[in-house]
Design an enzyme around this catalytic site. Sequence first.
Site, PDB file in Angstrom:
ATOM      1  N   TYR A   1      64.229  12.496  27.261  1.00 18.53           N
ATOM      2  CA  TYR A   1      64.804  11.715  26.190  1.00 18.53           C
ATOM      3  C   TYR A   1      66.314  11.747  26.319  1.00 18.53           C
ATOM      4  O   TYR A   1      66.930  12.792  26.330  1.00 18.53           O
ATOM      5  CB  TYR A   1      64.403  12.234  24.813  1.00 18.53           C
ATOM      6  CG  TYR A   1      65.024  11.379  23.748  1.00 18.53           C
ATOM      7  CD1 TYR A   1      64.435  10.168  23.412  1.00 18.53           C
ATOM      8  CD2 TYR A   1      66.233  11.706  23.168  1.00 18.53           C
ATOM      9  CE1 TYR A   1      65.032   9.320  22.496  1.00 18.53           C
ATOM     10  CE2 TYR A   1      66.835  10.873  22.253  1.00 18.53           C
ATOM     11  CZ  TYR A   1      66.230   9.676  21.909  1.00 18.53           C
ATOM     12  OH  TYR A   1      66.833   8.834  21.017  1.00 18.53           O
TER      13      TYR A   1
ATOM     14  N   TRP B   1      70.020   9.105  27.459  1.00 18.93           N
ATOM     15  CA  TRP B   1      70.549   7.981  28.234  1.00 18.93           C
ATOM     16  C   TRP B   1      70.800   8.479  29.646  1.00 18.93           C
ATOM     17  O   TRP B   1      71.926   8.784  30.038  1.00 18.93           O
ATOM     18  CB  TRP B   1      71.816   7.465  27.582  1.00 18.93           C
ATOM     19  CG  TRP B   1      71.571   6.798  26.276  1.00 18.93           C
ATOM     20  CD1 TRP B   1      70.941   7.330  25.183  1.00 18.93           C
ATOM     21  CD2 TRP B   1      71.930   5.474  25.910  1.00 18.93           C
ATOM     22  NE1 TRP B   1      70.897   6.412  24.164  1.00 18.93           N
ATOM     23  CE2 TRP B   1      71.505   5.263  24.581  1.00 18.93           C
ATOM     24  CE3 TRP B   1      72.586   4.448  26.574  1.00 18.93           C
ATOM     25  CZ2 TRP B   1      71.708   4.070  23.907  1.00 18.93           C
ATOM     26  CZ3 TRP B   1      72.800   3.258  25.901  1.00 18.93           C
ATOM     27  CH2 TRP B   1      72.360   3.068  24.583  1.00 18.93           C
TER      28      TRP B   1
END
Length: 760
Positions: A107, A109
């Site tokens: 989880y 970016w």
Amino acid sequence: MRYTTAHWGIYEVGQGAKGPRLTPFRDDPDPSPIGLHQLAPELMATRVRRPAIRRSWLEDGPGAHPERRGREGFAEVSWDEATRLVAAEIDRVRKAHGNEAIFGGSYGWASAGRFHHAQSQIHRFLNTVGGYVAHRDSYSLGAARVLMPHIVASMDELMKDHTSWPVLADHCELFVAFGGVPAKNAQIAAGGVGRHQVRAGLRAMAQAGVEFVNISPVADNLDTSGPVEWIPMRPGGDTAMMLGLAFAIHEAGAHDVAFLERCCVGWPLFEAYLTGRSDGTPKTPEWAAALCGVPAERTRALAARMASKRTMINVAWALQRADHGEQPFWMTVTLAAMLGQIGLPGGGFGVCYGAENTMGTPHAKLRGPSLPQGRNAVRAFIPVARIADMLLNPGAPFRYNGGDHVYPDIRLIYWAGGNPFHHHQDLARLDKAWQKPETIVVHEQFWTAAAHRADIVLPATTAMERTDISYATLEGMLVASTPVIEPVGEALDDHEIFRRIAAHSGCEEAFTEGRSADDWLRHLYDVMRRSWSAEGVELPDFDAFLEAGAIDLSAHDTPRVMLSAFRADPDAAPLPTPSGKIEIASDTIAGFGIPDCPGHPVWLEPVEWAGAEAASRYPLHMLSDQPARRLHSQLDPSPYSLAGKVDGREPICMHPQDAADRGLSDGATVEVFNDRGRCLAGLRVSGDVMPGVVRLSTGAWYDYDAETGVERHGNPNALTADRPSSGLSQGCTAQSCLVEVRAPVDPVKAHRAFVPPAFA
């Protein structure tokens, strides 16, 4: 021209006196400076350079002394030994406990590139070896992602369909923002920004005469280079104020009955609640004032303006990261429906402008390249923010979106991409839960708190060290991202790491399909090229694309008005809701029988807010927003991030009167605390926050001092609650947090957030 991409944008690659040099994309009107520092020596000093294994795990095997995670050194080993041990551990757990004992944590970016995207790589690999327990939704949008498909459409579809900025400038008359339009958040997009547009979009609207109202506990999250009316509002009071506005609009007979009947369902049920016929409490502006802190006369005046003008209502994502976070989003849609302007140019609602650069673009909706992930044979999952609950309560039941589920018993966490010790709340609780699994494997680029708390750390390359394809839907640019430097130390890209583990596991062919990373890039590009051709967008062949470096897609731009087709003919263009219409009241949600999320929007008192009993001990409401100088925790050791700190710590913003009441001065190191934890921060005194509110942005690398129990770097998640927003979504509630601030109790120590572990 050579380019490299990051979430903050496109950067041109040149050669400076001391080596490679990054400069902003010359066609970007408002480039973000964050990504310019990706090669900084301060950042490189924190890199993971060789495979490393926690000493107790290496000596005594899986499950050895988990309480030492984060407090014990590592031994560096060869890639062959590391990948062999990981393959053996996956095999052991699968045979002893089944694939349902493996949590595929990914989880965050992880990459703007579409092939070297850690989430895609880890999910493909774990599916190849039999599956894994996955997560659903996101910390950013936990409540909204579950709610919005029931009442309008999925968040993904709504985000792609926002009315374009030029249309707003031409048609909008009043822009009402709950939580502002923070340009700092809009520095980013998931697949990389093409051209930053939010500042210019807001400026053009202001120059066109659009009026702006910012309803928020802070004033500096909406900058138009023109006048903005700030209405300070108590955190957690958004739904109450929206109800007060709705009551005033209804009382004046200014609600659009024809639109409500033609395009919505459930209005009579909500109307009975709004007027008090169903519960005896009319939701008047006077009623709302006691809850949100906004005077009733100001609410009535704003309601009259909204009803008389072409009005866009924007709601920040932060509002649904709170106790009962579904309610302000549901009320935003309901309030916009009452005005009857949904689907009209310049009117309706946004969810939300400013959260990313993407919302409001006119660029074409084209599907980018995507690595096939295969099929997950494990059906068990968790809502993303319930990881500590899962680890601490295996076998316990939980509810999600109307269904009944059970937390699996996790023995192995495999994490690639992201940092749970940034995203999660109540990090002391997560630290305790983190001791439960027998093995934790991470792919990491830097020695973050998550890497320190792993058993096996495998060094991964950054975007600066690999070739990739970058394309974010609605960003208008397709970019060949090229390597800028050689891999640091022995770092490998995630695909190569998984290929080596797959080779030990006997499934290399299934994972790679016989393709190298370069082969995959060419294959994914060719698939995308054929798909885009069918949409009328022609691309050159792969080699010509690499040579060009970037392709501008703005020739395919078209103005956009959100939900215009639905408004024009709800029968011909129905919404993907059960009724095909906007659901002001949802029979589906009502049928779930969830006490803290009934079948239409309502006011529900937050667990933590200024009106709670706990406010007598912790009278300050802490907001933990997105930082201005990084994305989440990425690049925190960089010079640009460090330049925003106060004496090396994350700044906490406080109203001058609150600081004076506590005898605190600007620039001082202070202690922020509640029953969940304590952390140190650097004080910034500012009138941009209302009294009774403090703001401590997220992303300071977590640095817990076991001797004093103090987090030393200013990470707000040492204080936030790990509590679900409701039984519907199980989203996070980071913005519902009460604290107090004082001078430090213990002697202040320098933080060690960026110090690598000791090595045997």
